[in-house]
Structures are given as C-alpha cells and as structure tokens.
Design an enzyme around this catalytic site. Structure first.
Site, PDB file in Angstrom:
ATOM      1  N   PRO A  64       4.283  16.219 -13.363  1.00 43.66           N
ATOM      2  CA  PRO A  64       3.941  16.803 -12.060  1.00 43.66           C
ATOM      3  C   PRO A  64       2.427  16.860 -11.861  1.00 43.66           C
ATOM      4  O   PRO A  64       1.699  17.332 -12.723  1.00 43.66           O
ATOM      5  CB  PRO A  64       4.529  18.213 -12.122  1.00 43.66           C
ATOM      6  CG  PRO A  64       5.201  18.358 -13.429  1.00 43.66           C
ATOM      7  CD  PRO A  64       4.943  17.151 -14.257  1.00 43.66           C
ATOM      8  N   GLU A  65       1.990  16.345 -10.743  1.00 47.41           N
ATOM      9  CA  GLU A  65       0.577  16.429 -10.380  1.00 47.41           C
ATOM     10  C   GLU A  65       0.444  17.508  -9.300  1.00 47.41           C
ATOM     11  O   GLU A  65       1.436  18.097  -8.888  1.00 47.41           O
ATOM     12  CB  GLU A  65       0.107  15.073  -9.843  1.00 47.41           C
ATOM     13  CG  GLU A  65       0.105  13.959 -10.881  1.00 47.41           C
ATOM     14  CD  GLU A  65      -1.080  14.072 -11.847  1.00 47.41           C
ATOM     15  OE1 GLU A  65      -2.001  14.861 -11.577  1.00 47.41           O
ATOM     16  OE2 GLU A  65      -1.061  13.378 -12.872  1.00 47.41           O
TER      17      GLU A  65
END
Ligand code: ZN
Length: 286
Positions: free
Chosen positions: A2-3
C-alpha cells in the site's frame, strides 16, 4: 504494497463507519505485529470514542481523548468494518469492537509487516517526528492535518527548490526522502518525474525553481488521480468477502523499462538508484 493513495482511500472508506463511535472492546490475537503492540491499546482504548480518523504519511491515526491508535498497513495489511460474528481468519490479528450495530474494525495482515502503536494525547510518536510536509495540498480532504509539518513547511515547488540547493543526490532519491516530503514512493516518484520531464538521475541541486514547480504539481496530480481511482476500484470496506485489494494504476514509466515511451515512442531506460529500480525516458526527461 500500500502506498499513500491506498492508505488515503482506506481512511476515506473507513471514516464514515468508525468516526463518532465508541470502542467497546479490543481483541489482540497476537502480542506483536512488526513491533510489540503496546499495552495502552487494551488498557486505554475500550470505552473511548473515535473522534477522527486521520492520515499522516502512511500511518492512520484513530484519535480518542485518551490518545491515538497509530496503524501502519505494512506490506500486506488491510482494514475492514465487519459484522462482529464474521468468522476470524488466520491473518485477522486485531479487532476493535464498535458500539451500536454489532460491528468490528478488523485488521488483517498476512505478512505482519504492519504495526499498531499508541500515541499519548498532545505528543508526536517518534515514528512521526522529523517527517516532511504532506504532498497533497492543505484542505485536500477536509481540515488540514493539525501539526502535519512541525516545521511549518508547506509542500510545493519553491519548498522543493529551497530544500534541494547544494544537494548532489539524484532528484528521485530526494523526492522519496521522507524528511523532505512524505508518501512519495517509488511508483509515484517515477510517474511524477516522467510527467514533469525531469531525469530521475539529475542531481537534486541542479533542478531549477521552475521545474520544481512542475514537479510539485505532477506529484499532486499523480497522487490525486490515484486516490480518485482508488475510490472506485478498491473493494467494499464493509464487505466480509476478502480484503480490499490494492489497485492497479495506469502507469507511464514505473515498471515499463524497455517498453516504448508513451510520449515519444523510444524505449524507456532502466537503472538502479539505491535499491530502487528506476525507469525513465532519456529523450523526454532531462
Ligand atoms: Zn520519451
């Protein structure tokens, strides 16, 4: 992994279901994730009302009067709001039971690189100290994060220009330095540099003020676009069937080494900057 856009999309997906609700119980199915889970989570959180769900860099903060639960999704973590009777899976490590409606906020993390920590009221957790400003504009989604940049710095082209003078590091490494600006990971750094026409290998100190303005705008554009897309492509945060997936992006540069440049058609170059694969167009990016 996840960014920032996935974390922000998660925040927006969860907030309507948890804000204003009291935590009635905390269930920890293991004592640690990436780090030990501090005792305050079990001791102080039950009975507290979640006043707000905020994001700082890639951390989510669940604010209560007793302090804030600080959560990082790590490599593979996800959060959902589920009926309390939903069967517990192997990787469902934490439940916060919520008042009314019989629901739990459940944290699932197969690889356990996520973390759940505690921040007492009026303090800043050590992991959040020394971070640069948020890359999205103040007021991007409601009130600006209080104390987002302890230095008072505001992200933008002139800020990047000022911070980069005399710096010999490649501009891509500069942009990914959390002390300069938070939340610009490898994907979005590559995409923003492509959009701004700046070679990732160029020394940070050798990029003009005008080009940093283009770059700051590009960073905001690629992140905002990803968040908008995420809102439509992430699966339901209140559905028991599977965890919310991380979304695929339409990418111009990242992961496309050797493929034709979307602008000029020449093959994209690939090299390593630090530990990171870097792709750019030798013709369009200078
Ligand atoms: Zn090109």
């Amino acid at each position: 992994m996840p960014e920032l856009p996935e974390v922000e999309t998660t925040r927006r997906g969860l907030a309507p279901h948890v804000e204003g609700r009291q935590v009635t119980a905390v269930t920890l199915r293991r004592p640690d994730l990436r780090w030990p889970i501090p005792p305050e989570l079990s001791a102080l959180l039950p009975g507290q009302r979640i006043e707000a769900v905020r994001r700082r860099a890639k951390y989510l903060l669940f604010d209560t009067a007793a302090g804030s639960a600080l959560l990082h999704l790590g490599m593979s973590g996800s959060l959902r709001v589920l009926p309390a009777e939903t069967p517990v899976g192997t990787h469902d490590h934490v439940d916060l039971a919520l008042e009314g409606g019989g629901r739990v906020l459940r944290f699932t993390d197969p690889r356990r690189f996520g973390s759940l920590l505690w921040q007492p009221p009026g303090t800043t957790h050590p992991l959040l100290r020394g971070l640069g400003p948020e890359p999205l504009p103040p007021g991007f989604d409601g009130p600006a994060f209080a104390g987002a940049a302890s230095s008072g710095a505001v992200f933008g082209g002139d800020y990047l220009f000022a911070r980069s003078r005399g710096r010999k590091v490649p501009v891509k490494a500069f942009l990914m330095d959390q002390r300069i600006v938070v939340g610009v990971g490898n994907i979005y750094a590559a995409e923003a540099l492509f959009a701004a026409g700046i070679s990732p290998l160029r020394a940070a100190g050798r990029v003009s003020r005008e080009r940093y303005r283009l770059l700051a705008d590009a960073v905001q554009a690629v992140l905002s676009h990803a968040i908008e897309r995420g809102g439509t492509t992430l699966r339901d945060f209140i559905s028991p069937d599977g965890a919310p997936g991380y979304f695929e992006q339409e990418l111009s540069a990242y992961g496309r080494g050797g493929a034709p440049c979307p602008t000029c058609g020449r093959p994209l170059k690939q090299a390593w900057i630090g530990q990171r694969a870097t792709v750019w167009c030798g013709h369009c990016q200078r």
